[in-house]
Design a protein around this motif. Structure first.
Motif, PDB file in Angstrom:
ATOM      1  N   PRO A  18     -14.652   4.144  -8.810  1.00 35.00           N
ATOM      2  CA  PRO A  18     -15.892   4.047  -9.585  1.00 35.00           C
ATOM      3  C   PRO A  18     -15.984   2.708 -10.302  1.00 35.00           C
ATOM      4  O   PRO A  18     -14.983   1.998 -10.458  1.00 35.00           O
ATOM      5  CB  PRO A  18     -15.762   5.203 -10.586  1.00 35.00           C
ATOM      6  N   GLN A  19     -17.162   2.379 -10.754  1.00 34.30           N
ATOM      7  CA  GLN A  19     -17.328   1.173 -11.556  1.00 34.30           C
ATOM      8  C   GLN A  19     -16.527   1.318 -12.842  1.00 34.30           C
ATOM      9  O   GLN A  19     -16.474   2.380 -13.449  1.00 34.30           O
ATOM     10  CB  GLN A  19     -18.802   0.942 -11.880  1.00 34.30           C
ATOM     11  N   HIS A  20     -15.896   0.228 -13.244  1.00 36.25           N
ATOM     12  CA  HIS A  20     -15.051   0.266 -14.440  1.00 36.25           C
ATOM     13  C   HIS A  20     -15.254  -1.035 -15.204  1.00 36.25           C
ATOM     14  O   HIS A  20     -14.776  -2.091 -14.792  1.00 36.25           O
ATOM     15  CB  HIS A  20     -13.584   0.439 -14.047  1.00 36.25           C
ATOM     16  N   GLY A  21     -15.984  -0.981 -16.301  1.00 32.60           N
ATOM     17  CA  GLY A  21     -16.278  -2.193 -17.043  1.00 32.60           C
ATOM     18  C   GLY A  21     -17.080  -3.158 -16.187  1.00 32.60           C
ATOM     19  O   GLY A  21     -18.136  -2.814 -15.658  1.00 32.60           O
ATOM     20  N   LEU A  22     -16.560  -4.366 -16.023  1.00 28.45           N
ATOM     21  CA  LEU A  22     -17.225  -5.360 -15.192  1.00 28.45           C
ATOM     22  C   LEU A  22     -16.806  -5.256 -13.727  1.00 28.45           C
ATOM     23  O   LEU A  22     -17.314  -6.001 -12.882  1.00 28.45           O
ATOM     24  CB  LEU A  22     -16.905  -6.778 -15.708  1.00 28.45           C
ATOM     25  N   GLN A  23     -15.886  -4.332 -13.426  1.00 25.76           N
ATOM     26  CA  GLN A  23     -15.412  -4.182 -12.061  1.00 25.76           C
ATOM     27  C   GLN A  23     -16.350  -3.246 -11.295  1.00 25.76           C
ATOM     28  O   GLN A  23     -16.631  -2.135 -11.753  1.00 25.76           O
ATOM     29  CB  GLN A  23     -13.980  -3.638 -12.052  1.00 25.76           C
ATOM     30  N   PRO A  24     -16.821  -3.677 -10.125  1.00 25.97           N
ATOM     31  CA  PRO A  24     -17.791  -2.858  -9.377  1.00 25.97           C
ATOM     32  C   PRO A  24     -17.138  -1.667  -8.707  1.00 25.97           C
ATOM     33  O   PRO A  24     -15.912  -1.619  -8.533  1.00 25.97           O
ATOM     34  CB  PRO A  24     -18.324  -3.847  -8.331  1.00 25.97           C
TER      35      PRO A  24
ATOM     36  N   VAL B  51      -6.590  -3.225  -9.235  1.00 22.85           N
ATOM     37  CA  VAL B  51      -5.749  -2.653 -10.291  1.00 22.85           C
ATOM     38  C   VAL B  51      -6.620  -2.491 -11.524  1.00 22.85           C
ATOM     39  O   VAL B  51      -7.412  -3.369 -11.857  1.00 22.85           O
ATOM     40  CB  VAL B  51      -4.516  -3.540 -10.589  1.00 22.85           C
ATOM     41  N   ARG B  52      -6.493  -1.342 -12.178  1.00 18.25           N
ATOM     42  CA  ARG B  52      -7.323  -1.049 -13.339  1.00 18.25           C
ATOM     43  C   ARG B  52      -6.457  -0.511 -14.467  1.00 18.25           C
ATOM     44  O   ARG B  52      -5.403   0.068 -14.231  1.00 18.25           O
ATOM     45  CB  ARG B  52      -8.432  -0.079 -12.962  1.00 18.25           C
ATOM     46  N   VAL B  53      -6.932  -0.715 -15.671  1.00 14.07           N
ATOM     47  CA  VAL B  53      -6.148  -0.328 -16.843  1.00 14.07           C
ATOM     48  C   VAL B  53      -7.027   0.425 -17.824  1.00 14.07           C
ATOM     49  O   VAL B  53      -8.190   0.083 -18.035  1.00 14.07           O
ATOM     50  CB  VAL B  53      -5.516  -1.571 -17.516  1.00 14.07           C
ATOM     51  N   VAL B  54      -6.456   1.479 -18.388  1.00 10.58           N
ATOM     52  CA  VAL B  54      -7.089   2.249 -19.463  1.00 10.58           C
ATOM     53  C   VAL B  54      -6.075   2.344 -20.586  1.00 10.58           C
ATOM     54  O   VAL B  54      -4.919   2.722 -20.366  1.00 10.58           O
ATOM     55  CB  VAL B  54      -7.496   3.661 -18.993  1.00 10.58           C
ATOM     56  N   SER B  55      -6.491   1.976 -21.790  1.00  2.80           N
ATOM     57  CA  SER B  55      -5.542   1.969 -22.902  1.00  2.80           C
ATOM     58  C   SER B  55      -6.227   2.346 -24.204  1.00  2.80           C
ATOM     59  O   SER B  55      -7.380   1.964 -24.449  1.00  2.80           O
ATOM     60  CB  SER B  55      -4.900   0.582 -23.037  1.00  2.80           C
TER      61      SER B  55
END
Length: 211
Positions: free
Chosen positions: A65-71, A129-133
């Motif tokens: 899914p879209q995540h922040g500025l990442q499509p 690679v995606r990060v959630v913090s």
């Protein structure tokens, strides 16, 4: 995976594994994958100051899914997630952590190149690679790699239709994730970590090209 990460995190970190019962495969450079996993594990260990729990999960997912500025990205991926119970990342730093030489560690305790290697490997492999913090509640890094079809003996190993897998280089090969293990016991008591069944390292499937 368990043995590799356990040897990096030390006795004060409990490593919990959640690996798929059914095998899933990716086409990627195994040495770069190992390096990325090491960088993520060391980053998690340092965030927890060598005390806490590191949860590692491997699963197959449909699309990102879209995540922040990442499509959003279509396709089938193998997701390798590492969640630590450390202090978390300040919101102002989330957009900077994958930049080369960026680090929040003190002088002599980090080069700022570990997470940029993870980012470069993921993109080179056709993934992300995606990060959630959350400050005070830990961090989850998830490495997404395009899923590949299970190898057929004596045949080729095509990518799963709809994946965004990049063409394999000479060093690329088929990495398999499969293990019935669920938990890697901690060695906080000083006892050596057990080996044998229950520990699983990514391995090349049959028919994969040489490294």
């Amino acid at each position: 995976i368990g043995e590799m990460i356990g040897s990096l995190t030390g006795v004060g970190v409990e490593v919990v594994l959640d690996l798929p019962d059914e095998a899933c495969f990716v086409n990627a450079d195994q040495s770069q994958f190992d390096t990325a996993l090491v960088n993520l594990a060391v980053n998690a260990r340092d965030a927890m100051q060598s005390r806490g729990t590191l949860s590692v999960k491997v699963e197959s997912v449909d699309g990102l899914p879209q995540h922040g500025l990442q499509p959003a990205i279509s396709g089938t991926f193998v997701a390798v997630s590492l969640h630590d119970t450390g202090a978390g990342i300040a919101p102002d730093n989330l957009d900077k952590i994958f930049e080369p030489f960026f680090t929040t560690k003190g002088v002599g305790h980090g080069t700022g190149l570990g997470l940029s290697q993870v980012f470069g490997f993921a993109r080179q492999s056709g993934g992300d690679v995606r990060v959630v913090s959350t400050p005070g509640a830990g961090t989850t890094f998830t490495l997404y790699l395009p899923c590949a079809a299970q190898p057929v003996t004596g045949g080729s190993t095509p990518s799963v239709p709809g994946s965004t897998s990049a063409p394999c280089s000479r060093s690329a090969g088929l990495i398999q994730f499969s293990c019935s293990a669920r938990r890697l016991p901690t060695s906080a008591s000083g006892r050596p970590r057990p080996s044998g069944p229950g520990f699983c390292t990514p391995s090349r499937g049959s028919g994969s090209p040489g490294r």
